[in-house]
Motif scaffolding. Structure first.
Motif, mmCIF file in Angstrom:
data_model
loop_
_atom_site.group_PDB
_atom_site.id
_atom_site.type_symbol
_atom_site.label_atom_id
_atom_site.label_comp_id
_atom_site.label_asym_id
_atom_site.label_seq_id
_atom_site.Cartn_x
_atom_site.Cartn_y
_atom_site.Cartn_z
ATOM 1 N N ALA A 200 0.833 -1.205 0.000
ATOM 2 C CA ALA A 200 0.000 0.000 0.000
ATOM 3 C C ALA A 200 0.867 1.255 0.000
ATOM 4 N N THR A 201 1.997 1.208 0.729
ATOM 5 C CA THR A 201 2.908 2.347 0.769
ATOM 6 C C THR A 201 3.424 2.689 -0.616
ATOM 7 N N ALA A 202 3.811 1.646 -1.370
ATOM 8 C CA ALA A 202 4.298 1.881 -2.730
ATOM 9 C C ALA A 202 3.217 2.520 -3.589
ATOM 10 N N GLY A 203 1.967 2.066 -3.420
ATOM 11 C CA GLY A 203 0.875 2.645 -4.192
ATOM 12 C C GLY A 203 0.625 4.093 -3.846
ATOM 13 N N VAL A 204 0.668 4.410 -2.544
ATOM 14 C CA VAL A 204 0.422 5.781 -2.103
ATOM 15 C C VAL A 204 1.486 6.722 -2.645
ATOM 16 N N ARG A 205 2.737 6.265 -2.661
ATOM 17 C CA ARG A 205 3.839 7.141 -3.067
ATOM 18 C C ARG A 205 4.043 7.190 -4.573
ATOM 19 N N SER A 206 3.182 6.477 -5.316
ATOM 20 C CA SER A 206 3.347 6.466 -6.772
ATOM 21 C C SER A 206 2.659 7.648 -7.450
ATOM 22 N N SER A 207 1.800 8.373 -6.726
ATOM 23 C CA SER A 207 1.049 9.473 -7.327
ATOM 24 C C SER A 207 1.596 10.815 -6.865
ATOM 25 N N LEU A 208 1.456 11.828 -7.711
ATOM 26 C CA LEU A 208 1.850 13.188 -7.352
ATOM 27 C C LEU A 208 0.649 14.118 -7.255
ATOM 28 N N GLN A 209 -0.555 13.574 -7.408
ATOM 29 C CA GLN A 209 -1.763 14.369 -7.261
ATOM 30 C C GLN A 209 -2.284 14.215 -5.836
ATOM 31 N N LEU A 210 -2.420 15.319 -5.118
ATOM 32 C CA LEU A 210 -2.750 15.257 -3.699
ATOM 33 C C LEU A 210 -4.061 14.516 -3.451
ATOM 34 N N PRO A 327 -1.226 10.331 14.163
ATOM 35 C CA PRO A 327 -0.752 11.639 13.669
ATOM 36 C C PRO A 327 0.066 11.490 12.383
ATOM 37 N N LEU A 328 0.012 12.518 11.561
ATOM 38 C CA LEU A 328 0.836 12.620 10.356
ATOM 39 C C LEU A 328 1.848 13.736 10.586
ATOM 40 N N TYR A 329 3.128 13.383 10.567
ATOM 41 C CA TYR A 329 4.186 14.366 10.773
ATOM 42 C C TYR A 329 5.021 14.496 9.502
ATOM 43 N N ASP A 330 5.420 15.736 9.177
ATOM 44 C CA ASP A 330 6.299 15.900 8.034
ATOM 45 C C ASP A 330 7.732 15.569 8.434
ATOM 46 N N GLN A 331 8.667 15.722 7.514
ATOM 47 C CA GLN A 331 10.041 15.306 7.777
ATOM 48 C C GLN A 331 10.748 16.192 8.794
ATOM 49 N N ARG A 332 10.160 17.340 9.115
ATOM 50 C CA ARG A 332 10.713 18.199 10.169
ATOM 51 C C ARG A 332 10.098 17.901 11.522
ATOM 52 N N ALA A 334 6.838 18.324 12.173
ATOM 53 C CA ALA A 334 5.655 19.171 12.383
ATOM 54 C C ALA A 334 4.394 18.393 12.028
ATOM 55 N N LEU A 335 3.353 18.567 12.839
ATOM 56 C CA LEU A 335 2.075 17.899 12.585
ATOM 57 C C LEU A 335 1.411 18.495 11.360
ATOM 58 N N ILE A 336 1.058 17.645 10.388
ATOM 59 C CA ILE A 336 0.391 18.137 9.180
ATOM 60 C C ILE A 336 -1.031 17.592 9.057
ATOM 61 N N GLY A 337 -1.417 16.681 9.936
ATOM 62 C CA GLY A 337 -2.766 16.131 9.863
ATOM 63 C C GLY A 337 -2.891 14.892 10.729
ATOM 64 N N ILE A 338 -4.032 14.241 10.635
ATOM 65 C CA ILE A 338 -4.272 13.022 11.408
ATOM 66 C C ILE A 338 -5.049 12.029 10.552
ATOM 67 N N GLN A 364 5.165 7.106 5.841
ATOM 68 C CA GLN A 364 5.316 7.084 4.386
ATOM 69 C C GLN A 364 4.217 7.899 3.704
ATOM 70 N N ALA A 365 3.012 7.835 4.273
ATOM 71 C CA ALA A 365 1.908 8.623 3.726
ATOM 72 C C ALA A 365 2.205 10.116 3.841
ATOM 73 N N ALA A 366 2.804 10.523 4.974
ATOM 74 C CA ALA A 366 3.133 11.932 5.163
ATOM 75 C C ALA A 366 4.167 12.390 4.133
ATOM 76 N N VAL A 367 5.120 11.519 3.818
ATOM 77 C CA VAL A 367 6.104 11.847 2.788
ATOM 78 C C VAL A 367 5.402 12.034 1.444
ATOM 79 N N ALA A 368 4.473 11.118 1.130
ATOM 80 C CA ALA A 368 3.734 11.219 -0.134
ATOM 81 C C ALA A 368 2.907 12.497 -0.194
ATOM 82 N N ILE A 369 2.296 12.873 0.932
ATOM 83 C CA ILE A 369 1.525 14.116 0.979
ATOM 84 C C ILE A 369 2.439 15.313 0.725
ATOM 85 N N GLY A 370 3.608 15.298 1.358
ATOM 86 C CA GLY A 370 4.554 16.393 1.152
ATOM 87 C C GLY A 370 4.999 16.498 -0.294
#
Length: 555
Positions: A200-210, A327-332, A334-338, A364-370
């Motif tokens: 699932a992680t690979a699938g999530v990170r395969s798209s660039l459309q939010l 929680p969803l944290y970015d690479q720094r 910081a909380l970006i969502g839940i 991994q989802a947070a990375v894809a969101i970023g």
């Protein structure tokens, strides 16, 4: 005949080896400590990822006291101070009842002992004030991994000899149980990842459309994450959570969540430190309360036909009021969502392995969101005029191709409004280019505040703006142009420096609705003709005094 000390120790030893559920084993340790010593109450506390010590298991306390304990995690600093204040007694430390620490609210609010006699229900009589007894849980490196608080001693209580030995062994068994549970959790976590979440992680990170990324995250949580209902919520700069994607919930609930953004502070009752398991939060309705106003904002599953007969208060049984927040944290950091998850497939609370696997997936989802957000920002920058923030010339030309093709097929008119700031060179020469930029921004904002949702405003170049207005005839286009001219003329402080006013001349051209656009060369010719005609009409407005609207003849 009550179990002997040997029976209790044997029972705990078997549980450490045979039972995977850490909480169940620690509960048995708490019961054994009371059983071998005759003491009436016991609390086992272990730390979370942030170092707060949480009551994980109890024995001999009421449901109300158990709830109080779980709602009051102990900071490591307070535990350290209590430990240093205590007198050694076998494996334990005893803090005398008259110690100054007990006058501090931060300490009083943490532990159940003689200072709160109503919170323990094993003895009906008034027991008076008692010392605090702490037994440390330490790993092989002597690092603190938790503590045991023993209370309600028998009349002839003493700590030493065989009792001290039994407590020491049980403390070591509790540590062993925690280490085994962590090792098993790690192994099972890898299993979860291998079996589905990695895919699932690979699938999530395969798209660039939010939008696609968020939909994939929600779908993965219901397909392989172990929950039937999921909501993905992103945090904006104002601290407001917006539901961006859902899976497994009724469309009416999903639509309501999307339409009702919620502040992150309002979600606090579901994300309290005492609810934390690893880095996530598990809301268990037996121990924590949710305000009715927050409950009304959530998507709570209806009780099913069998819920009335189900043992909802069983230790491992999920209730419709329960929920989990990852929680969803970015690479720094910081909380970006839940991620809000509900209704586990097996109807039970997720164990540590499951939670940690979901946290890996969330990272991994947070990375894809970023990445998707960065892609959108770059795409927007490539299509936006950097000074004014409106569309650039390339976007206008692309929109003209689509619009003229559509209106050619539909037989509807299309208007182009060519706008130019009057005497803009004088503004730059007299006030300087920074003020000229300020004037361009002010005019762009004024125009953007009036154009319709279906219209496109673009900066064509220099001090020129073009509005593309589909499905608009000459009368409506001229009325729109006049409103735009008036808005620009009305600009003043604080949009512009004191004493500066700006005016615009506007030329309007209408594309005839009867011309079909098929060949690429004829379509490009029509675009060029329409822009040139609107430009010429704008120059006619300037020749006739500026600050006015001129309509060109139809093409």
């Amino acid at each position: 005949m009550p179990p002997s000390a040997g029976d209790w120790l044997a029972r705990v030893c078997r549980a450490v080896v045979e039972i995977d559920d850490e909480q169940q084993v620690l509960r048995l340790v708490a019961e054994a400590i009371c059983g071998v010593s005759g003491w009436g109450a016991c609390v086992v506390a272990i730390p979370d990822a942030e170092g707060l010590l949480h009551a994980r298991a109890t024995a001999g306390v009421s449901a109300a006291a158990d709830k109080q304990l779980r709602n009051r995690p102990v900071a490591r600093e307070i535990y350290r101070r209590l430990w240093e204040a205590g007198t050694p007694a076998g494996p334990a430390r005893v803090v005398p009842v008259d110690h100054p620490l007990f006058r501090e609210p931060a300490v009083l609010g943490c532990l159940v002992n003689a200072h709160e006699p109503d919170s323990i229900t094993t003895a009906a009589t008034d027991r008076g004030r008692r010392p605090l007894v702490l037994i440390p849980l330490q790993d092989a490196d002597r690092e603190l991994v938790g503590f045991i608080n023993v209370d309600v001693p028998p009349a002839d209580a003493g700590i030493g000899g065989q009792l001290a030995s039994h407590w020491s062994v049980l403390a070591d068994l509790a540590v062993a149980a925690m280490a085994l549970a962590a090792a098993r959790a790690t192994a099972r976590s890898q299993g979860y990842l291998t079996e589905g979440l990695l895919h699932a992680t690979a699938g999530v990170r395969s798209s660039l459309q939010l939008d696609e990324v968020l939909a994939d995250i929600a779908a993965a949580m219901t397909a392989t994450g172990g929950f039937h209902r999921v909501g993905i919520n992103l945090l904006d700069e104002a601290g407001i959570l917006h539901t961006q994607a859902t899976a497994g919930m009724p469309e009416a609930d999903a639509a309501r969540l999307r339409a009702t953004p919620t502040s992150i502070s309002a979600m606090g009752p579901l994300m309290r430190p005492q609810m934390r398991v690893s880095r996530s939060y598990v809301f268990d309705h037996r121990y924590f309360d949710c305000p009715p106003e927050l409950l009304a904002l959530l998507s709570v599953p209806d009780h099913g036909p069998s819920d009335a007969d189900a043992p909802q208060d069983a230790a491992d049984r999920w209730h419709p009021l329960d929920s989990m927040t990852v929680p969803l944290y970015d690479q720094r950091g910081a909380l970006i969502g839940i991620i809000s998850a509900d209704e586990p497939w097996d109807g039970k609370f997720p164990d540590l392995a499951h939670i940690q696997a979901l946290e890996f997936f969330a990272d991994q989802a947070a990375v894809a969101i970023g990445q998707a957000r960065q892609h959108e920002q770059l795409a927007a920058q490539a299509r936006t005029d950097p000074l004014t923030g409106v569309a650039n010339r390339q976007v206008l030309l692309e929109a003209l191709r689509r619009t003229l093709t559509d209106v050619g097929r539909a037989g509807t008119p299309c208007a182009v409004l060519f706008c130019d700031l009057d005497h803009f060179k004088i503004v730059n020469d007299r006030y300087g280019h920074p003020v000229g930029d300020q004037a361009l921004q002010a005019v762009a904002n004024a125009l953007a505040g009036r154009v319709r949702a279906r219209d496109l405003l673009a900066r064509y170049g220099g001090e020129e703006f073009v509005i593309l207005a589909p499905d608009t005839d000459a009368e409506a286009a001229c009325a729109l142009a006049e409103q735009l001219r008036s808005r620009a003329a009305a600009l003043g402080e604080p949009e512009l420096p004191p004493g500066l006013t700006v005016h615009i001349s506007i030329g309007v051209a209408i594309s005839a609705p009867s011309r079909p656009m098929v060949a690429a060369d004829s379509l490009q010719q029509a675009i060029d003709e329409l822009l040139i005609t609107a430009d010429q009409a704008m120059y006619e407005a300037k020749r006739h005094g500026r600050d006015q609207v001129r309509l060109a003849g139809q093409l």
